[in-house]
Write an enzyme that holds these catalytic residues in place. Sequence first.
Site, PDB file in Angstrom:
ATOM      1  N   LYS A  36      -5.493   7.475 -19.578  1.00 49.23           N
ATOM      2  CA  LYS A  36      -5.756   8.010 -20.908  1.00 49.23           C
ATOM      3  C   LYS A  36      -4.492   7.940 -21.771  1.00 49.23           C
ATOM      4  O   LYS A  36      -4.085   6.872 -22.155  1.00 49.23           O
ATOM      5  CB  LYS A  36      -6.286   9.434 -20.779  1.00 49.23           C
ATOM      6  CG  LYS A  36      -7.425   9.588 -19.747  1.00 49.23           C
ATOM      7  CD  LYS A  36      -8.696   8.879 -20.142  1.00 49.23           C
ATOM      8  CE  LYS A  36      -9.733   8.863 -19.027  1.00 49.23           C
ATOM      9  NZ  LYS A  36     -10.010  10.147 -18.398  1.00 49.23           N
ATOM     10  N   ASP A  72      -4.343  19.826 -14.276  1.00 55.56           N
ATOM     11  CA  ASP A  72      -4.640  18.515 -14.846  1.00 55.56           C
ATOM     12  C   ASP A  72      -4.124  18.539 -16.285  1.00 55.56           C
ATOM     13  O   ASP A  72      -4.666  19.232 -17.140  1.00 55.56           O
ATOM     14  CB  ASP A  72      -6.155  18.259 -14.794  1.00 55.56           C
ATOM     15  CG  ASP A  72      -6.548  16.880 -15.335  1.00 55.56           C
ATOM     16  OD1 ASP A  72      -5.784  16.316 -16.140  1.00 55.56           O
ATOM     17  OD2 ASP A  72      -7.633  16.382 -14.964  1.00 55.56           O
ATOM     18  N   TYR A 131     -13.087  18.285 -15.831  1.00 60.42           N
ATOM     19  CA  TYR A 131     -13.577  16.915 -16.038  1.00 60.42           C
ATOM     20  C   TYR A 131     -14.815  16.673 -15.155  1.00 60.42           C
ATOM     21  O   TYR A 131     -14.870  17.161 -14.020  1.00 60.42           O
ATOM     22  CB  TYR A 131     -12.448  15.947 -15.673  1.00 60.42           C
ATOM     23  CG  TYR A 131     -12.812  14.502 -15.778  1.00 60.42           C
ATOM     24  CD1 TYR A 131     -12.977  13.892 -17.009  1.00 60.42           C
ATOM     25  CD2 TYR A 131     -12.992  13.728 -14.634  1.00 60.42           C
ATOM     26  CE1 TYR A 131     -13.315  12.564 -17.109  1.00 60.42           C
ATOM     27  CE2 TYR A 131     -13.327  12.388 -14.721  1.00 60.42           C
ATOM     28  CZ  TYR A 131     -13.492  11.809 -15.965  1.00 60.42           C
ATOM     29  OH  TYR A 131     -13.825  10.494 -16.056  1.00 60.42           O
ATOM     30  N   ARG A 169       0.841  -1.215   0.000  1.00 58.69           N
ATOM     31  CA  ARG A 169       0.000   0.000   0.000  1.00 58.69           C
ATOM     32  C   ARG A 169       0.868   1.255   0.000  1.00 58.69           C
ATOM     33  O   ARG A 169       0.451   2.310  -0.461  1.00 58.69           O
ATOM     34  CB  ARG A 169      -0.974  -0.003   1.190  1.00 58.69           C
ATOM     35  CG  ARG A 169      -1.799   1.274   1.286  1.00 58.69           C
ATOM     36  CD  ARG A 169      -3.126   1.145   2.044  1.00 58.69           C
ATOM     37  NE  ARG A 169      -3.089   0.255   3.177  1.00 58.69           N
ATOM     38  CZ  ARG A 169      -2.510   0.537   4.350  1.00 58.69           C
ATOM     39  NH1 ARG A 169      -1.921   1.698   4.544  1.00 58.69           N
ATOM     40  NH2 ARG A 169      -2.532  -0.346   5.320  1.00 58.69           N
TER      41      ARG A 169
HETATM   42  C1  LIG Z   1     -10.456  10.610 -17.235  1.00 53.95           C
HETATM   43  C2  LIG Z   1     -10.032  11.899 -16.680  1.00 53.95           C
HETATM   44  C3  LIG Z   1      -9.893  12.067 -15.291  1.00 53.95           C
HETATM   45  C4  LIG Z   1     -10.210  10.969 -14.319  1.00 53.95           C
HETATM   46  O1  LIG Z   1      -9.344   9.884 -14.478  1.00 53.95           O
HETATM   47  P1  LIG Z   1      -9.729   8.358 -14.085  1.00 53.95           P
HETATM   48  O2  LIG Z   1      -8.466   7.626 -14.358  1.00 53.95           O
HETATM   49  O3  LIG Z   1     -10.862   7.950 -14.969  1.00 53.95           O
HETATM   50  O4  LIG Z   1     -10.130   8.380 -12.664  1.00 53.95           O
HETATM   51  C5  LIG Z   1      -9.455  13.293 -14.832  1.00 53.95           C
HETATM   52  N1  LIG Z   1      -9.179  14.304 -15.666  1.00 53.95           N
HETATM   53  C6  LIG Z   1      -9.321  14.186 -17.001  1.00 53.95           C
HETATM   54  C7  LIG Z   1      -9.007  15.346 -17.877  1.00 53.95           C
HETATM   55  C8  LIG Z   1      -9.744  12.992 -17.552  1.00 53.95           C
HETATM   56  O5  LIG Z   1      -9.886  12.863 -18.877  1.00 53.95           O
END
Ligand SMILES: *Cc1c(COP(=O)(O)O)cnc(C)c1O
Length: 402
Positions: A209, A184, A112, A59
């Site tokens: 992604k 982000d 998001y 963890r």
């Molecule tokens: C998908 C996404 C998230 C969240 O990510 P997860 O891995 O699905 O929890 C956050 N910010 C952006 C811009 C995203 O495309």
Amino acid sequence: MGNEKINVGTQAVWSGEKEVLVHGASQVPVVVSVAYTYDDMDEWYDVAIGKKAGHIYGRNTNPTVQAFEEKVRILEGAEAATSFSTGMAAISNTFYTFLRPGDRIVSIKDTYGGTNKIFTEFLPQMNIEIVLCETGNHEEIEREIEKGCKILYLETPTNPTVKITDIERVAKKGKEVGAIVVVDNTFATPINQKPLELGADLVLHSATKFLGGHADALGGVICGSKELIEPIYHYREINGATLDPWSAYLLLRGMKTLKLRVEQQEKNAFAIARFLQQQELVDEVFYPGLETHVNHDIAKKQMKGFGGMLSFSVKGGMDAVKILLPALKYANRAANLGAVETTYGPARTTSHIECTPEERAAVGIADGLVRISAGIEDTEDLIQDLEQAFAILKEHTVPVGK
Ligand SMILES: *Cc1c(COP(=O)(O)O)cnc(C)c1O
């Protein structure tokens, strides 16, 4: 490791791995062990209190996970990095690490969908004041920052209308009031945008992604100074949103081709954007690479490339979407993005499923808005596919009596 001197494509291939390679293997091992065994009780203790490098329990840390964190850290040019089970865990853990009742956070309306839910549903329960500015309205963002904030939270380009915020400009304002500036960087990737160089304190990703790139592993990661990353790591090691080693391996492997993928995705996104602009049945096309994009100049200034994400609104709304998307042959109709396959999805079903129709309308998301994550296929095949799908849509929309 001296890797900081090499370019980003080479970093994506080589960086971060050396320390965890064993037995002369050239590839990072997937270490599935939950715990680590010690014969020397003093050594065990020293590792446990952080005096000596090593691993204790899954963890907290894991060698495969560590290699992944190291690679992203080097790509983002950061001092430290820590990872999570998902991108949302990276985002929420960061908020819960730093925010206290009475704090104020300034962000934008177009984050998001999941992030937006944290802002509108969960943080207010902790008596956190959330100010969501009009995305792209830099004056409004600056005015709100001036009133004071603990965290300035940005996302650029945004999901799904790819709006752009000038990171350097607002990060400077954020610093003036002592805010922690978080970006982000999921859509841009470190290939196209380096938020830390533009003045951000923390840069995070949904590694699910583009970093992973193959839609087969969930993960999140955040990079910044040791001083900021250490408390985030501590919150995560206790609260438990830990990245799984198998996922870490898949993400690492995916990252080797990050630059090649991002370059082909951008080439495809550009071609698709130009194609869509010429379609009678398309109302609007959103892509930061287009001269018609409201913040094209800012995108050009702060991004190396414009990325693989775009969106468009089709005439006829959801009825037209229901004809157009199923007609595509080389497309996943799915909620993810950043994968090697071209992926289409209506915003109301994907990025903004958590929002009410009113909330979607407030950020300019039409019912017929379709998000496209361009894949790495051959450009001409994707265009041909769109041509035949639009031909089918046209047949369905011929006025009655003709
Ligand atoms: C998908 C996404 C998230 C969240 O990510 P997860 O891995 O699905 O929890 C956050 N910010 C952006 C811009 C995203 O495309």
